[in-house]
Design a protein around this motif. Structure first.
Motif, PDB file in Angstrom:
ATOM      1  N   ALA A   6       0.839  -1.202   0.000  1.00 40.47           N
ATOM      2  CA  ALA A   6       0.000   0.000   0.000  1.00 40.47           C
ATOM      3  C   ALA A   6       0.873   1.251   0.000  1.00 40.47           C
ATOM      4  CB  ALA A   6      -0.908  -0.006   1.215  1.00 40.47           C
ATOM      5  N   VAL A   7       0.370   2.285  -0.659  1.00 37.63           N
ATOM      6  CA  VAL A   7       1.018   3.600  -0.660  1.00 37.63           C
ATOM      7  C   VAL A   7      -0.028   4.590  -0.153  1.00 37.63           C
ATOM      8  CG1 VAL A   7       1.988   5.430  -2.107  1.00 37.63           C
ATOM      9  CG2 VAL A   7       2.503   3.021  -2.606  1.00 37.63           C
ATOM     10  N   ILE A   8       0.316   5.293   0.922  1.00 38.97           N
ATOM     11  CA  ILE A   8      -0.688   6.149   1.555  1.00 38.97           C
ATOM     12  C   ILE A   8      -0.111   7.525   1.879  1.00 38.97           C
ATOM     13  CG2 ILE A   8      -2.346   6.333   3.465  1.00 38.97           C
ATOM     14  CD1 ILE A   8      -1.873   3.247   3.892  1.00 38.97           C
ATOM     15  N   GLY A   9      -0.877   8.548   1.551  1.00 39.58           N
ATOM     16  CA  GLY A   9      -0.542   9.914   1.973  1.00 39.58           C
ATOM     17  C   GLY A   9      -1.752  10.469   2.703  1.00 39.58           C
ATOM     18  N   VAL A  10      -1.501  11.365   3.647  1.00 43.79           N
ATOM     19  CA  VAL A  10      -2.615  11.860   4.460  1.00 43.79           C
ATOM     20  C   VAL A  10      -2.724  13.379   4.337  1.00 43.79           C
ATOM     21  CG1 VAL A  10      -3.562  12.015   6.796  1.00 43.79           C
ATOM     22  CG2 VAL A  10      -2.350   9.947   6.083  1.00 43.79           C
ATOM     23  N   GLU A  11      -3.954  13.823   4.113  1.00 43.10           N
ATOM     24  CA  GLU A  11      -4.247  15.255   4.136  1.00 43.10           C
ATOM     25  C   GLU A  11      -5.010  15.544   5.417  1.00 43.10           C
ATOM     26  OE1 GLU A  11      -5.903  17.149   0.325  1.00 43.10           O
ATOM     27  OE2 GLU A  11      -5.894  15.005  -0.068  1.00 43.10           O
ATOM     28  N   VAL A 159      -0.192  18.278   4.530  1.00 42.73           N
ATOM     29  CA  VAL A 159      -0.201  17.177   3.565  1.00 42.73           C
ATOM     30  C   VAL A 159       1.104  16.390   3.653  1.00 42.73           C
ATOM     31  CG1 VAL A 159      -0.465  16.570   1.121  1.00 42.73           C
ATOM     32  CG2 VAL A 159      -1.581  18.627   2.018  1.00 42.73           C
ATOM     33  N   THR A 160       1.005  15.080   3.782  1.00 43.52           N
ATOM     34  CA  THR A 160       2.233  14.269   3.852  1.00 43.52           C
ATOM     35  C   THR A 160       2.685  13.838   2.457  1.00 43.52           C
ATOM     36  OG1 THR A 160       1.242  12.053   3.869  1.00 43.52           O
ATOM     37  CG2 THR A 160       1.399  13.197   5.995  1.00 43.52           C
ATOM     38  N   GLU A 161       3.899  13.387   2.389  1.00 39.69           N
ATOM     39  CA  GLU A 161       4.360  12.628   1.224  1.00 39.69           C
ATOM     40  C   GLU A 161       3.659  11.268   1.291  1.00 39.69           C
ATOM     41  OE1 GLU A 161       6.116  13.753  -1.134  1.00 39.69           O
ATOM     42  OE2 GLU A 161       6.851  15.611  -0.217  1.00 39.69           O
ATOM     43  N   PRO A 162       3.615  10.550   0.166  1.00 33.95           N
ATOM     44  CA  PRO A 162       2.967   9.219   0.223  1.00 33.95           C
ATOM     45  C   PRO A 162       3.890   8.197   0.888  1.00 33.95           C
ATOM     46  CG  PRO A 162       3.660   9.727  -2.019  1.00 33.95           C
ATOM     47  CD  PRO A 162       3.999  10.931  -1.210  1.00 33.95           C
ATOM     48  N   ASP A 163       4.223   8.447   2.146  1.00 36.39           N
ATOM     49  CA  ASP A 163       5.247   7.676   2.863  1.00 36.39           C
ATOM     50  C   ASP A 163       4.683   6.553   3.732  1.00 36.39           C
ATOM     51  OD1 ASP A 163       7.220   9.251   1.879  1.00 36.39           O
ATOM     52  OD2 ASP A 163       7.601  10.370   3.728  1.00 36.39           O
ATOM     53  N   ILE A 202      -5.263   6.507  -0.529  1.00 39.95           N
ATOM     54  CA  ILE A 202      -4.733   5.145  -0.508  1.00 39.95           C
ATOM     55  C   ILE A 202      -4.667   4.551  -1.908  1.00 39.95           C
ATOM     56  CG2 ILE A 202      -5.126   2.800   0.393  1.00 39.95           C
ATOM     57  CD1 ILE A 202      -7.115   4.512   2.370  1.00 39.95           C
ATOM     58  N   SER A 203      -3.519   3.938  -2.218  1.00 41.39           N
ATOM     59  CA  SER A 203      -3.436   3.131  -3.432  1.00 41.39           C
ATOM     60  C   SER A 203      -2.608   1.898  -3.102  1.00 41.39           C
ATOM     61  CB  SER A 203      -2.785   3.923  -4.570  1.00 41.39           C
ATOM     62  OG  SER A 203      -1.444   4.229  -4.246  1.00 41.39           O
ATOM     63  N   VAL A 204      -2.662   0.903  -3.984  1.00 39.31           N
ATOM     64  CA  VAL A 204      -1.790  -0.255  -3.811  1.00 39.31           C
ATOM     65  C   VAL A 204      -1.034  -0.486  -5.119  1.00 39.31           C
ATOM     66  CG1 VAL A 204      -3.307  -1.355  -2.113  1.00 39.31           C
ATOM     67  CG2 VAL A 204      -3.524  -1.966  -4.520  1.00 39.31           C
ATOM     68  N   GLU A 211       5.884   2.760  -9.987  1.00 35.12           N
ATOM     69  CA  GLU A 211       4.745   3.645 -10.241  1.00 35.12           C
ATOM     70  C   GLU A 211       3.688   3.520  -9.159  1.00 35.12           C
ATOM     71  OE1 GLU A 211       3.344   2.878 -14.337  1.00 35.12           O
ATOM     72  OE2 GLU A 211       5.520   2.723 -14.674  1.00 35.12           O
ATOM     73  N   PHE A 212       2.954   4.593  -8.988  1.00 37.95           N
ATOM     74  CA  PHE A 212       1.836   4.563  -8.048  1.00 37.95           C
ATOM     75  C   PHE A 212       0.591   4.012  -8.721  1.00 37.95           C
ATOM     76  CE2 PHE A 212       3.570   8.414  -5.514  1.00 37.95           C
ATOM     77  CZ  PHE A 212       4.408   7.558  -4.821  1.00 37.95           C
ATOM     78  N   GLY A 213      -0.226   3.330  -7.952  1.00 41.90           N
ATOM     79  CA  GLY A 213      -1.527   2.908  -8.451  1.00 41.90           C
ATOM     80  C   GLY A 213      -2.536   4.043  -8.365  1.00 41.90           C
ATOM     81  N   THR A 214      -3.742   3.781  -8.859  1.00 43.71           N
ATOM     82  CA  THR A 214      -4.819   4.768  -8.746  1.00 43.71           C
ATOM     83  C   THR A 214      -5.235   4.884  -7.284  1.00 43.71           C
ATOM     84  OG1 THR A 214      -5.602   4.098 -10.908  1.00 43.71           O
ATOM     85  CG2 THR A 214      -7.137   5.360  -9.547  1.00 43.71           C
ATOM     86  N   GLN A 270     -12.025  13.176 -13.751  1.00 45.11           N
ATOM     87  CA  GLN A 270     -10.733  13.802 -14.012  1.00 45.11           C
ATOM     88  C   GLN A 270     -10.426  14.751 -12.878  1.00 45.11           C
ATOM     89  OE1 GLN A 270     -12.806  14.625 -17.204  1.00 45.11           O
ATOM     90  NE2 GLN A 270     -13.473  16.675 -16.699  1.00 45.11           N
ATOM     91  N   GLU A 271      -9.235  15.315 -12.898  1.00 46.01           N
ATOM     92  CA  GLU A 271      -8.873  16.266 -11.854  1.00 46.01           C
ATOM     93  C   GLU A 271      -9.842  17.445 -11.877  1.00 46.01           C
ATOM     94  OE1 GLU A 271      -6.723  16.108  -9.268  1.00 46.01           O
ATOM     95  OE2 GLU A 271      -6.784  14.035  -9.981  1.00 46.01           O
ATOM     96  N   ASP A 272     -10.248  17.900 -10.696  1.00 42.57           N
ATOM     97  CA  ASP A 272     -11.112  19.070 -10.637  1.00 42.57           C
ATOM     98  C   ASP A 272     -10.338  20.279 -11.136  1.00 42.57           C
ATOM     99  OD1 ASP A 272     -13.268  17.711  -9.317  1.00 42.57           O
ATOM    100  OD2 ASP A 272     -12.004  17.679  -7.524  1.00 42.57           O
TER     101      ASP A 272
HETATM  102  P1  ADP Z   1      -4.783  16.647  -4.178  1.00 42.97           P
HETATM  103  O1  ADP Z   1      -4.374  18.011  -3.748  1.00 42.97           O
HETATM  104  O2  ADP Z   1      -5.349  16.555  -5.526  1.00 42.97           O
HETATM  105  O3  ADP Z   1      -5.621  15.946  -3.173  1.00 42.97           O
HETATM  106  P2  ADP Z   1      -2.050  15.818  -3.743  1.00 42.97           P
HETATM  107  O4  ADP Z   1      -1.095  15.520  -4.831  1.00 42.97           O
HETATM  108  O5  ADP Z   1      -1.823  17.048  -2.964  1.00 42.97           O
HETATM  109  O6  ADP Z   1      -3.464  15.757  -4.340  1.00 42.97           O
HETATM  110  O7  ADP Z   1      -2.024  14.574  -2.758  1.00 42.97           O
HETATM  111  C1  ADP Z   1      -2.830  14.472  -1.671  1.00 42.97           C
HETATM  112  C2  ADP Z   1      -2.273  13.355  -0.804  1.00 42.97           C
HETATM  113  O8  ADP Z   1      -2.323  12.117  -1.493  1.00 42.97           O
HETATM  114  C3  ADP Z   1      -0.821  13.533  -0.418  1.00 42.97           C
HETATM  115  O9  ADP Z   1      -0.676  13.148   0.939  1.00 42.97           O
HETATM  116  C4  ADP Z   1      -0.067  12.589  -1.305  1.00 42.97           C
HETATM  117  O10 ADP Z   1       1.085  12.118  -0.681  1.00 42.97           O
HETATM  118  C5  ADP Z   1      -1.069  11.486  -1.491  1.00 42.97           C
HETATM  119  N1  ADP Z   1      -0.957  10.755  -2.751  1.00 42.97           N
HETATM  120  C6  ADP Z   1      -0.728  11.247  -3.981  1.00 42.97           C
HETATM  121  N2  ADP Z   1      -0.744  10.256  -4.881  1.00 42.97           N
HETATM  122  C7  ADP Z   1      -1.000   9.100  -4.227  1.00 42.97           C
HETATM  123  C8  ADP Z   1      -1.149   7.733  -4.599  1.00 42.97           C
HETATM  124  N3  ADP Z   1      -1.079   7.332  -5.854  1.00 42.97           N
HETATM  125  N4  ADP Z   1      -1.413   6.853  -3.630  1.00 42.97           N
HETATM  126  C9  ADP Z   1      -1.523   7.225  -2.353  1.00 42.97           C
HETATM  127  N5  ADP Z   1      -1.391   8.481  -1.945  1.00 42.97           N
HETATM  128  C10 ADP Z   1      -1.133   9.419  -2.865  1.00 42.97           C
END
Ligand code: ADP
Ligand code: MG
Ligand code: ZN
Length: 487
Positions: A6-11, A159-163, A202-204, A211-214, A270-272
């Motif tokens: 899993a790849v997760i970033g948190v807002e 906003v975190t990195e997707p760490d 969240i993506s996996v 590459e990141f998933g959707t 699509q992206e807003d």
């Molecule tokens: P937005 O502003 O459109 O919501 P951001 O690029 O700012 O998008 O990302 C928001 C959050 O999602 C950040 O914490 C980022 O790390 C995380 N993120 C971005 N891409 C992915 C992905 N493919 N999978 C999981 N988390 C992601």
């Protein structure tokens, strides 16, 4: 299952609990309680011809957070208009920061069962909150009510990195961040009330893939439990979907607590396009280095630093250190009790607080901020135990009474006649009496049944109405039994 990760970033959106709003002088109220639309003015209701003015304290709060997260603060940041239509947004745009946020490139240390880990902070920026909609469905009539008390409350987006990789880590991140915000006094951390909103993305992907998933985003989570459960569920769902040849669609999800599943709220085709552009009514936000320095000087010791210091200085284990430093009030309380009980070890003091006191607080649905027992009073009680004036059992009774009455320990000890009996002669008498009264048990013990000793001990303590010094009883019991064995 094991070839996916899993790849997760948190807002996170955290309201900054200042007196007044971000761009006007309206009061910041508890929007879950206040009469709707009572803290509003032409600025926060989007009337034409009025101008926003930046709330200096909100910027200061934001800077405290940025510094606590070890970010680089931008000397100049820019407010922008994020344009979209929604009934909770009277201006038709939200003032936010976009291309040039207040701060970037930070980190936050999190604690999980597998250890400590630094999570990258991508950005921290200032914006304003929107109004609040209440959807009503009454006798077949459906309509929505708009409350603008919340519109314009200062909001910090972090906003975190997707760490992050697991649900447990996401929870640990949320816990750590909430703790920092509360230490800094900028946010109460009340997720139920929505002043702290945590949204995981969240993506996996296949293990080893670059590459990141959707990704999907989960919103409207109002507890750590919901956060952790929803992330765990979503990771599992995505992996199973991919394994079954399906595909993930980019969407915003909600969490159904009862069924334990995520549910679609909005599909993002699509992206807003928010048509961001610089806010013409506000100058760029300039942060003087001296101001940053001033704020840095005034920063409290933060949870992680305290957590590390408590282990080094007091020799506490990581568990005690974490429990004692999660809330600043608890950490301060601990150190004050320690000062008031100079003969007690830090571990003993920690046990009294995290065990006995927290137990009473939980039962009463109270927290440390409202407890009747001052740190000095608890320190005095612990001193009585350390000096063997009362025993541990009596001390627990005394604590309970202190908790409800607020009386000092010494007075309760006298009133209830709990002074410990340590006089060896008195205890020797009690022991011989018990041994005389229980010949069968004594026989059994002398015949090799060691555990009977514990039972005899209990009898003696009972005879002393719980007040005897346990070490003296134990010594005396062993001595008299040994004598009987020989004789
Ligand atoms: P937005 O502003 O459109 O919501 P951001 O690029 O700012 O998008 O990302 C928001 C959050 O999602 C950040 O914490 C980022 O790390 C995380 N993120 C971005 N891409 C992915 C992905 N493919 N999978 C999981 N988390 C992601
Ligand atoms: Mg987003
Ligand atoms: Zn206003």
């Amino acid at each position: 299952m094991h070839d996916f990760e899993a790849v997760i970033g948190v807002e996170v959106h955290a309201e900054l609990e200042t007196q007044s709003k971000m761009f006007c002088s309206c009061q910041v109220l508890d929007v879950t309680r206040a009469e709707p639309n009572t803290a509003v003015c032409p600025v926060c209701t989007g009337m034409p011809g009025v101008l926003p003015v930046v709330n200096r304290l909100a910027v200061e709060y934001a800077l405290r957070v940025a510094l606590a997260l070890q970010c680089q603060v931008a000397p100049v940041s820019v407010f922008a208009r994020k344009n979209y239509f929604y009934p909770d947004l009277p201006k038709g745009y939200q003032i936010s920061q976009y291309e040039y946020p207040l701060a970037r490139h930070g980190r936050l240390l999190i604690l999980t069962t597998t250890g400590e880990r630094a999570i990258g902070i991508r950005r921290v920026h200032l914006e304003e909150d929107t109004g609040k909609l209440t959807h009503v469905n009454q006798e077949g009539q459906t309509y929505s009510l708009v409350d603008l008390n919340r519109a314009g409350i200062p909001l910090l987006e972090i906003v975190t990195e997707p760490d992050l990789q697991t649900a447990e880590e996401v929870r640990a991140y949320a816990v750590a961040l909430r703790s920092v915000l509360r230490y800094l006094g900028v946010n109460s951390g009340d997720m139920q009330k929505g002043v702290l909103r945590i949204e995981p993305n969240i993506s996996v992907r296949r293990q080893g893939s670059q590459e990141f998933g959707t990704r999907v985003e989960i919103k409207n989570l109002n507890s750590f439990r919901a956060l952790e459960r929803s992330v765990a569920y979503e990771i599992q769902r995505q992996i199973e979907t991919l394994q079954n040849g399906g595909r993930i669609i980019q969407e915003t999800l909600g969490w159904d607590e009862g069924r334990g599943v995520t549910v679609t709220q909005r599909v993002k085709e699509q992206e807003d396009d928010y048509r961001y552009f610089p806010e013409p009514d506000l100058p760029p936000l300039t942060i003087e280095p001296v101001w940053i320095e001033q704020i840095r000087q005034g920063m409290p010791e933060l949870p992680v630093a305290k957590y590390q210091r408590f282990q080094q200085q007091y020799g506490l284990g990581p568990y005690d250190a974490e429990v004692l430093t999660a809330e600043k009030e608890v950490a301060d309380y601990f150190e004050q009790v320690l000062a008031a009980a100079p003969q007690a070890s830090p571990k003993v003091v920690a046990n009294w607080i995290t065990g006995e006191l927290f137990g009473l607080l939980n039962q009463a649905g109270q927290d440390i901020a409202t407890v009747q027992i001052s740190p000095q009073a608890l320190g005095e009680l612990i001193q009585l135990v350390v000096r063997a004036e009362i025993n541990q059992n009596s001390a627990k009774l005394v604590l309970e009474e202190m908790f409800t009455s607020g009386e000092p320990a010494a007075r309760i000890v006298v009133a209830r006649n709990l002074t410990q009996i340590s006089d060896p002669d008195q205890i020797a008498d009690l022991v011989s009496q018990v041994l005389r009264d229980n010949p069968t048990q004594v026989e059994a013990y002398l015949g090799g049944k060691e555990p009977v000793l514990k039972w005899l001990f209990g009898r003696v303590m009972q005879a002393a109405r719980g007040r005897a010094n346990p070490q003296v009883i134990q010594g005396e019991l062993e001595r008299q039994l040994a004598e009987m064995k020989q004789g």
